[in-house]
Design a protein around this motif. Structure first.
Motif, short mmCIF file in Angstrom:
data_model
loop_
_atom_site.label_atom_id
_atom_site.label_comp_id
_atom_site.label_asym_id
_atom_site.label_seq_id
_atom_site.Cartn_x
_atom_site.Cartn_y
_atom_site.Cartn_z
N PRO A 145 30.66 20.59 48.98
CA PRO A 145 31.59 21.59 48.65
C PRO A 145 30.79 22.78 48.12
N HIS A 146 31.43 24.21 48.53
CA HIS A 146 30.70 25.34 47.99
C HIS A 146 31.42 25.60 46.46
N ARG A 147 30.93 24.95 45.51
CA ARG A 147 31.61 25.31 44.19
C ARG A 147 30.38 25.18 43.32
N ASP A 178 33.92 26.83 53.29
CA ASP A 178 34.01 26.23 51.78
C ASP A 178 33.11 25.26 51.64
N TYR A 179 32.07 25.22 52.54
CA TYR A 179 31.15 24.30 52.33
C TYR A 179 29.68 24.92 52.49
#
Length: 215
Positions: A145-147, A178-179
């Motif tokens: 996940p892109h966080r 989002d990843y």
């Protein structure tokens, strides 16, 4: 990594009034492809490539070649003005200049004076070092996940196996913004235990193909 760490400091140069013939000799003798042209203050005023010299040389197909062409000054064939970089510039940013401008080399200047040169070969060598492929290792690629905080979470899983991380690359996941894709090179010839740990932690393994490996 800084430009000063990858540049060649022993640079072969010529003044603008040097002949094309002298440039041809230097290119052959030193097995180089580019010669920065500098003035008496070591300021870069142009650059001459092997292609420039070749285009300016008499053709072997010409039945009456004029070798006087080789006596012309290099200023008549040099490219100018010249894009330069600073020793403290980042090598990664310099790579973008090579790509966007389609250059084969970039002179390095400090306070206006020539101090080095970076070539395509230098950039490729830098890429090899940054990616860690010169070290015996295994590559593991996973989708995360892109966080914030995701990288230390993944490296914590790797740390349980006490494997040494040679390099880490991060790039966008094209099919899902989002990843992110993380690419690790780890110093082990048996990455299977690490891959199991990553999969058990819920991460999607993109490489190696764990299905085929029956992990």
């Amino acid at each position: 990594m800084l430009v000063e760490q990858i540049m060649s400091k022993d640079v072969i140069t010529l003044p603008p009034e040097a002949t094309i013939e002298s440039a041809l000799k230097l290119l052959h003798e030193h097995h180089i492809r580019h010669i920065p042209i500098v003035d008496v203050l070591d300021h870069v005023v142009g650059i001459v490539s092997d292609r420039d010299v070749r285009d300016a040389s008499p053709s072997i197909l010409n039945q009456q070649p004029s070798f006087n062409e080789l006596q012309n000054e290099v200023r008549t064939i040099m490219s100018s003005p010249v894009v330069t970089v600073h020793p403290l510039d980042f090598a990664e940013e310099t790579a973008s200049i090579f790509y966007e401008q389609e250059f084969a080399c970039v002179p390095v200047t400090q306070e206006g004076k020539l101090v080095g040169i970076v070539t395509e070969k230098d950039m490729l060598h830098t890429l090899i070092q940054l990616t860690g492929v010169h070290v015996q290792s295994s590559q593991v690629e996973l989708k995360v996940p892109h966080r914030p905080g995701i990288l230390p979470e993944v490296t914590a899983v790797l740390g349980k196996r006490k494997v040494n991380i040679t390099s880490v690359l991060i790039y966008p996941c094209e099919e899902d913004p989002d990843y992110k894709i993380l690419v690790f090179r780890i110093q082990t010839m048996n990455p299977l235990p690490t891959i199991r740990d990553l999969r058990d932690a819920g991460y999607e393994i993109r490489w190696p193909n764990v299905a085929e490996m029956n992990v």
